[in-house]
Design a protein around this motif. Structure first.
Motif, PDB file in Angstrom:
ATOM      1  N   LYS A 139       5.200   6.034   9.455  1.00 43.90           N
ATOM      2  CA  LYS A 139       4.920   4.615   9.767  1.00 43.90           C
ATOM      3  C   LYS A 139       3.727   4.044   8.953  1.00 43.90           C
ATOM      4  O   LYS A 139       2.934   3.320   9.203  1.00 43.90           O
ATOM      5  N   GLY A 140       3.700   4.311   7.630  1.00 48.13           N
ATOM      6  CA  GLY A 140       2.698   3.899   6.873  1.00 48.13           C
ATOM      7  C   GLY A 140       1.414   4.662   6.313  1.00 48.13           C
ATOM      8  O   GLY A 140       0.688   4.476   5.603  1.00 48.13           O
ATOM      9  N   TYR A 199     -10.218   7.293   9.162  1.00 46.14           N
ATOM     10  CA  TYR A 199     -10.226   8.286   9.948  1.00 46.14           C
ATOM     11  C   TYR A 199     -10.122   7.931  11.279  1.00 46.14           C
ATOM     12  O   TYR A 199      -9.179   8.283  11.946  1.00 46.14           O
ATOM     13  N   GLU A 200     -11.026   7.066  11.708  1.00 43.77           N
ATOM     14  CA  GLU A 200     -10.929   6.678  13.235  1.00 43.77           C
ATOM     15  C   GLU A 200      -9.671   5.718  13.528  1.00 43.77           C
ATOM     16  O   GLU A 200      -8.845   6.069  14.533  1.00 43.77           O
ATOM     17  N   ALA A 201      -9.406   4.822  12.597  1.00 46.32           N
ATOM     18  CA  ALA A 201      -8.209   4.080  12.698  1.00 46.32           C
ATOM     19  C   ALA A 201      -6.824   5.071  12.925  1.00 46.32           C
ATOM     20  O   ALA A 201      -5.921   4.742  13.582  1.00 46.32           O
ATOM     21  N   ASP A 220      -0.700  -1.577  12.076  1.00 45.12           N
ATOM     22  CA  ASP A 220      -1.214  -1.974  13.301  1.00 45.12           C
ATOM     23  C   ASP A 220      -2.320  -1.234  13.559  1.00 45.12           C
ATOM     24  O   ASP A 220      -3.298  -1.859  14.099  1.00 45.12           O
ATOM     25  N   ALA A 221      -2.415  -0.006  13.305  1.00 42.85           N
ATOM     26  CA  ALA A 221      -3.809   0.663  13.662  1.00 42.85           C
ATOM     27  C   ALA A 221      -4.910   0.222  12.761  1.00 42.85           C
ATOM     28  O   ALA A 221      -6.090  -0.036  13.309  1.00 42.85           O
ATOM     29  N   LEU A 222      -4.738  -0.403  11.404  1.00 45.71           N
ATOM     30  CA  LEU A 222      -5.826  -1.080  10.697  1.00 45.71           C
ATOM     31  C   LEU A 222      -5.982  -2.339  11.455  1.00 45.71           C
ATOM     32  O   LEU A 222      -7.189  -2.662  11.392  1.00 45.71           O
ATOM     33  N   GLU A 275      -0.266  -5.792   4.851  1.00 44.00           N
ATOM     34  CA  GLU A 275       1.081  -5.273   4.572  1.00 44.00           C
ATOM     35  C   GLU A 275       1.421  -4.935   3.258  1.00 44.00           C
ATOM     36  O   GLU A 275       2.165  -3.792   3.024  1.00 44.00           O
ATOM     37  N   LYS A 276       0.458  -5.456   2.278  1.00 47.15           N
ATOM     38  CA  LYS A 276       0.808  -5.028   0.945  1.00 47.15           C
ATOM     39  C   LYS A 276       0.228  -3.795   0.747  1.00 47.15           C
ATOM     40  O   LYS A 276       0.844  -2.914  -0.142  1.00 47.15           O
TER      41      LYS A 276
END
Length: 455
Positions: A365-366, A391-393, A406-408, A424-425
């Protein structure tokens, strides 16, 4: 009675090829010994050292079809010598005068070692041809899949995106070095042995080196400056090089074996009608070609170790170490020939599943792009801070089942730095391939028209 995988009707195709079996069969081995005797007689007659009539007789008699192999075998068991019984069979077809000049000045190791080198030279031509066939298939795959994005794995787990073409180009690059090694070692390996009992050439007389050069020329080999009877590095070098080639092909076979696991399904070897995977599970399509290529090199690597042991000789000649070559060298060549032949077939029929490769790239998932985001973010807030935020994200996102993008977005500090479009990029795998394409292009440009690929 068949007792070896090399001569069993049902197994020999897995461990050897007909061409290599022909080269290392007993009749060809003995014919190579006879070729040495014929060449020696021709040169000695040319130099006026033996009568021309005797040489003509010897040359005519040195043909394996005139030899009673059963009688030779019986005499070998009786007198415990490998060469003399063969010479006695030749002498039966010579006049009394001609027989006096057979094997004139030579010793057994001159004949046996030169014969082995002649066999190796025949095998070398086949190895080069089939190495080229493997190389051409890798070049094709590298070009066709230059931009086919897949997962690059380190330590067995997903790391960063690469392309399948990049993987194939690395294999091609490695094989090209082996091809150069074959070129470089040829003058060292393909030489004759004309040195006499202890390597002094005393039995050949004052024109010994002329005889050696003449025999070498007759047989298409090189002459040496000094005896190599106790110096087995020449044979060890060649067998070790075959082990390196086999090691590379084993790596390719093992990789393609793993990539065919159902959980990956990134490639599949060619399927032919009637190919059966199991006696009890009709659905199976096993990666038998890949696993056989991966398996075969093990015996080659162990034979290379035996050849290194054979380098430890005693005094001027040592049958303890020397005779181990009679087993390890033919086996190594037979198996290496099988590996090359089977690897070419495996690559030619390989099916590349680009959809599965894309699916596996998206599996995380990225998160596969964490390095890229860290470097971009580091330019703005510092590398250590970027690593801490990502790391947190990442840990929070993985726990919650979020995509990396989405985590970012959910991490306030990161979201303040990048827009949605930038995120996205940054998390698009095809945008983080580095110099993969250029590297492939360099290898293919270099190898296009290369001599070794045209063999």
């Amino acid at each position: 009675m068949s007792v070896s995988v090399f001569d069993m009707t049902t197994m020999q195709h897995l461990w050897s090829t007909p061409e290599l079996r022909e080269i290392f069969c007993e009749t060809n081995r003995l014919q190579k010994w006879l070729d040495f005797e014929a060449a020696l007689a021709k040169v000695q007659a040319r130099l006026g050292l033996i009568p021309q009539a005797a040489a003509d007789e010897i040359v005519a008699a040195c043909r394996i079809e005139t030899i009673d192999l059963e009688a030779v075998a019986a005499d070998v068991r009786r007198i415990k010598h490998t060469l003399v019984p063969l010479l006695k069979q030749v002498q039966k077809n010579l006049s009394k005068d001609g027989a006096e000049y057979l094997h004139y000045g030579a010793t057994t190791q001159d004949v046996v070692d030169t014969g082995l080198i002649l066999q190796l030279k025949e095998a070398d031509a086949i190895f080069r041809r089939d190495l080229a066939a493997v190389g051409r298939e890798l070049a094709r795959l590298a070009g066709e899949h230059r931009d086919t994005v897949m997962v690059g794995r380190t330590h067995g787990v997903q790391a960063l995106p690469i392309t399948f073409g990049h993987k194939c180009a690395i294999w091609l690059d490695e094989l090209s070095r082996h091809a150069r090694r074959l070129d470089e070692c040829a003058p060292r390996v393909f030489v004759c042995m004309v040195v006499g009992a202890v390597g002094s050439q005393a039995s050949y007389g004052p024109r010994a080196h002329e005889i050696e050069k003449g025999v070498a020329e007759e047989l298409g080999l090189g002459a040496t400056d000094i005896s190599w009877a106790p110096s087995r590095d020449r044979v060890a070098e060649y067998v070790t090089l075959l082990a390196m080639i086999a090691g590379t092909l084993s790596k390719i076979g093992n990789e393609l074996f793993n990539m065919q696991r159902n959980e990956f399904a990134e490639v599949e070897e060619g399927f032919t009608e009637g190919k059966l995977g199991s006696s009890t599970m009709p659905h199976k399509r096993n990666p038998v070609a890949a696993e056989n290529v991966a398996m075969l090199s093990r015996s080659v690597r162990y034979n290379a170790a035996m050849m290194l042991e054979a380098m430890v000789q005693e005094h001027e000649r040592d049958g303890i170490a020397w005779k181990s070559e009679w087993k390890s060298v033919p086996e190594t060549c037979l198996v290496t020939g099988a590996i090359l032949f089977q690897a070419a077939g495996l690559l030619k029929g390989l099916r590349v599943n680009q959809d599965a490769m894309a699916r596996n790239v998206d599996m995380m998932k990225g998160y596969l792009l964490s390095e890229r985001v860290m470097l971009e973010l580091g330019d703005k807030v510092g590398k250590n801070t970027a690593h801490e935020w990502l790391y947190e994200a990442s840990m929070s996102g993985i726990e919650k089942g979020l995509s990396f993008a989405d985590a970012l977005r959910a991490h306030h500090e990161v979201a303040d730095v990048f827009t949605d479009e930038e995120i996205e990029k940054l998390t698009e795998p095809s945008r983080y391939l580095g110099a993969v394409g250029e590297s492939i292009d360099r290898v293919l440009a270099r190898e296009t028209g290369a001599a070794w690929l045209a063999a």
